[in-house]
Design a protein around this motif. Structure first.
Motif, PDB file in Angstrom:
ATOM      1  N   GLY A  43       9.846 -17.104 -47.991  1.00 50.85           N
ATOM      2  CA  GLY A  43       8.726 -16.347 -48.544  1.00 50.85           C
ATOM      3  C   GLY A  43       8.624 -14.964 -47.929  1.00 50.85           C
ATOM      4  O   GLY A  43       8.350 -13.973 -48.618  1.00 50.85           O
ATOM      5  N   LEU A  44       8.872 -14.871 -46.633  1.00 47.94           N
ATOM      6  CA  LEU A  44       8.824 -13.576 -45.940  1.00 47.94           C
ATOM      7  C   LEU A  44       9.962 -12.667 -46.407  1.00 47.94           C
ATOM      8  O   LEU A  44       9.772 -11.458 -46.589  1.00 47.94           O
ATOM      9  N   LEU A  45      11.137 -13.266 -46.620  1.00 49.80           N
ATOM     10  CA  LEU A  45      12.280 -12.489 -47.110  1.00 49.80           C
ATOM     11  C   LEU A  45      12.018 -11.960 -48.517  1.00 49.80           C
ATOM     12  O   LEU A  45      12.314 -10.800 -48.813  1.00 49.80           O
ATOM     13  N   GLU A  46      11.485 -12.827 -49.376  1.00 52.91           N
ATOM     14  CA  GLU A  46      11.211 -12.418 -50.750  1.00 52.91           C
ATOM     15  C   GLU A  46      10.240 -11.250 -50.803  1.00 52.91           C
ATOM     16  O   GLU A  46      10.310 -10.410 -51.705  1.00 52.91           O
ATOM     17  N   ARG A  47       9.335 -11.210 -49.836  1.00 55.11           N
ATOM     18  CA  ARG A  47       8.341 -10.133 -49.797  1.00 55.11           C
ATOM     19  C   ARG A  47       8.807  -8.949 -48.951  1.00 55.11           C
ATOM     20  O   ARG A  47       8.049  -8.002 -48.741  1.00 55.11           O
ATOM     21  N   LYS A  48      10.084  -9.042 -48.466  1.00 55.37           N
ATOM     22  CA  LYS A  48      10.638  -7.974 -47.616  1.00 55.37           C
ATOM     23  C   LYS A  48       9.670  -7.627 -46.477  1.00 55.37           C
ATOM     24  O   LYS A  48       9.388  -6.458 -46.177  1.00 55.37           O
ATOM     25  N   THR A  49       9.147  -8.667 -45.858  1.00 55.79           N
ATOM     26  CA  THR A  49       8.137  -8.514 -44.812  1.00 55.79           C
ATOM     27  C   THR A  49       8.710  -7.907 -43.541  1.00 55.79           C
ATOM     28  O   THR A  49       9.771  -8.307 -43.067  1.00 55.79           O
ATOM     29  N   ASN A  50       7.994  -6.956 -42.983  1.00 60.79           N
ATOM     30  CA  ASN A  50       8.349  -6.369 -41.691  1.00 60.79           C
ATOM     31  C   ASN A  50       7.653  -7.192 -40.604  1.00 60.79           C
ATOM     32  O   ASN A  50       6.433  -7.120 -40.444  1.00 60.79           O
ATOM     33  N   LEU A  51       8.428  -7.964 -39.861  1.00 52.82           N
ATOM     34  CA  LEU A  51       7.852  -8.860 -38.842  1.00 52.82           C
ATOM     35  C   LEU A  51       7.161  -8.097 -37.719  1.00 52.82           C
ATOM     36  O   LEU A  51       6.319  -8.659 -37.015  1.00 52.82           O
ATOM     37  N   GLN A  52       7.510  -6.824 -37.564  1.00 50.77           N
ATOM     38  CA  GLN A  52       6.893  -6.028 -36.502  1.00 50.77           C
ATOM     39  C   GLN A  52       5.574  -5.389 -36.945  1.00 50.77           C
ATOM     40  O   GLN A  52       4.847  -4.832 -36.129  1.00 50.77           O
ATOM     41  N   ALA A  54       2.036  -6.052 -38.072  1.00 47.73           N
ATOM     42  CA  ALA A  54       1.047  -7.140 -38.056  1.00 47.73           C
ATOM     43  C   ALA A  54       0.304  -7.273 -39.378  1.00 47.73           C
ATOM     44  O   ALA A  54       0.068  -8.393 -39.861  1.00 47.73           O
ATOM     45  N   GLU A  55      -0.064  -6.147 -39.997  1.00 44.33           N
ATOM     46  CA  GLU A  55      -0.813  -6.195 -41.261  1.00 44.33           C
ATOM     47  C   GLU A  55       0.062  -6.694 -42.404  1.00 44.33           C
ATOM     48  O   GLU A  55      -0.378  -7.476 -43.244  1.00 44.33           O
ATOM     49  N   ASP A  56       1.311  -6.235 -42.434  1.00 46.14           N
ATOM     50  CA  ASP A  56       2.251  -6.655 -43.472  1.00 46.14           C
ATOM     51  C   ASP A  56       2.504  -8.163 -43.356  1.00 46.14           C
ATOM     52  O   ASP A  56       2.523  -8.896 -44.355  1.00 46.14           O
ATOM     53  N   LEU A  57       2.660  -8.624 -42.122  1.00 53.18           N
ATOM     54  CA  LEU A  57       2.902 -10.046 -41.875  1.00 53.18           C
ATOM     55  C   LEU A  57       1.683 -10.878 -42.274  1.00 53.18           C
ATOM     56  O   LEU A  57       1.808 -11.921 -42.933  1.00 53.18           O
ATOM     57  N   LYS A  58       0.514 -10.426 -41.912  1.00 53.66           N
ATOM     58  CA  LYS A  58      -0.725 -11.131 -42.242  1.00 53.66           C
ATOM     59  C   LYS A  58      -0.888 -11.270 -43.760  1.00 53.66           C
ATOM     60  O   LYS A  58      -1.231 -12.343 -44.271  1.00 53.66           O
ATOM     61  N   LYS A  59      -0.614 -10.178 -44.491  1.00 52.76           N
ATOM     62  CA  LYS A  59      -0.745 -10.176 -45.943  1.00 52.76           C
ATOM     63  C   LYS A  59       0.259 -11.151 -46.575  1.00 52.76           C
ATOM     64  O   LYS A  59      -0.083 -11.929 -47.465  1.00 52.76           O
ATOM     65  N   ALA A  60       1.499 -11.127 -46.074  1.00 46.16           N
ATOM     66  CA  ALA A  60       2.535 -12.009 -46.616  1.00 46.16           C
ATOM     67  C   ALA A  60       2.196 -13.476 -46.383  1.00 46.16           C
ATOM     68  O   ALA A  60       2.308 -14.311 -47.291  1.00 46.16           O
ATOM     69  N   LEU A  61       1.757 -13.807 -45.169  1.00 47.75           N
ATOM     70  CA  LEU A  61       1.429 -15.197 -44.838  1.00 47.75           C
ATOM     71  C   LEU A  61       0.275 -15.715 -45.695  1.00 47.75           C
ATOM     72  O   LEU A  61       0.243 -16.894 -46.068  1.00 47.75           O
TER      73      LEU A  61
END
Length: 227
Positions: A43-52, A54-61
């Motif tokens: 799911g994180l890959l599909e959303r091209k999430t930047n693990l570094q 925090a806001e991008d990660l929070k939104k993806a999760l």
């Protein structure tokens, strides 16, 4: 009220194989926590999430939902936002993302919530490294399944040889020692035996013997709960 079984232990102790067999014997839902981490990673890959970020990660999760079901043949199927992704999560790229993302506290919190939600509704058997200590501390039966480093290395060596994969027993043993050290000393949910866990050393036991021991313990505890 659901009955939960937690099986923890180091890499190569046979947790997944034994957990699947015991769950089948008891008609419990086997929860493959590793597959759930891989589904979140997909799911994180599909959303091209930047693990570094925090806001991008929070939104993806917040947009990711993972569930486990079983098909007519009793095979576990993993769903990401309603889509069966059981085959996609085995890709190497997904495995790398799972390794990177599983160390992030927000990801572990997401999985913990999902896993506890399953355990509240179903009789489940989960295996991992922090199930009895962190994920399901109230589990009615906790098992710490282990085996000597030499035995675990020999099992892995045999498994790879049978698949025709070149390998070195010495290197496998070193990898297992290193992984044990990392798992026991990681800052988030380290590997350790829960105080109330039953320790089973499978070094000189067959898969069937270990499975039977766990099934017997579960039936004994379930009988006590009903009494």
């Amino acid at each position: 009220m659901s009955f939960n079984i937690a099986i923890d232990g180091p890499a190569g102790a046979g947790k997944s194989t034994i957990a699947r067999k015991a769950a089948g014997r008891l008609s419990f839902l086997y929860v493959d926590t590793g597959a759930m981490y891989r589904a979140i990673a997909l799911g994180l890959l599909e959303r091209k999430t930047n693990l570094q970020d925090a806001e991008d990660l929070k939104k993806a999760l917040a947009e990711i939902s993972v569930t486990i079901r079983y098909d007519g043949q009793g095979q576990q199927q993993v769903f990401l936002n309603g889509e069966n992704v059981s085959s996609q999560i085995r890709d190497e790229e997904v495995g790398k993302m799972a390794s990177a993302s599983s160390a992030i506290p927000q990801v572990r919190e997401k999985l913990t919530d999902l896993q506890r939600g399953l355990a509240r509704k179903e009789n489940v058997l989960m295996d991992g490294r922090d199930i009895g200590t962190v994920i399901l501390p109230e589990a009615q039966l906790k098992i710490y399944l282990t085996a000597s480093v030499g035995v675990r290395a020999a099992r892995r060596y045999q498994e790879l040889k049978e698949k025709g994969i070149p390998c070195s027993l010495q290197e496998i043993e070193k990898d297992i020692r290193d992984r044990d050290e990392r798992d026991k000393n990681r800052s988030v949910a380290p590997l350790r035996q829960a105080e109330d866990a039953v320790r089973i050393d499978s070094s000189e036991m067959t898969v069937e013997e270990v499975t039977e021991r766990i099934v017997a313990l579960a039936r004994e505890r379930m009988g006590e709960n009903r009494a």
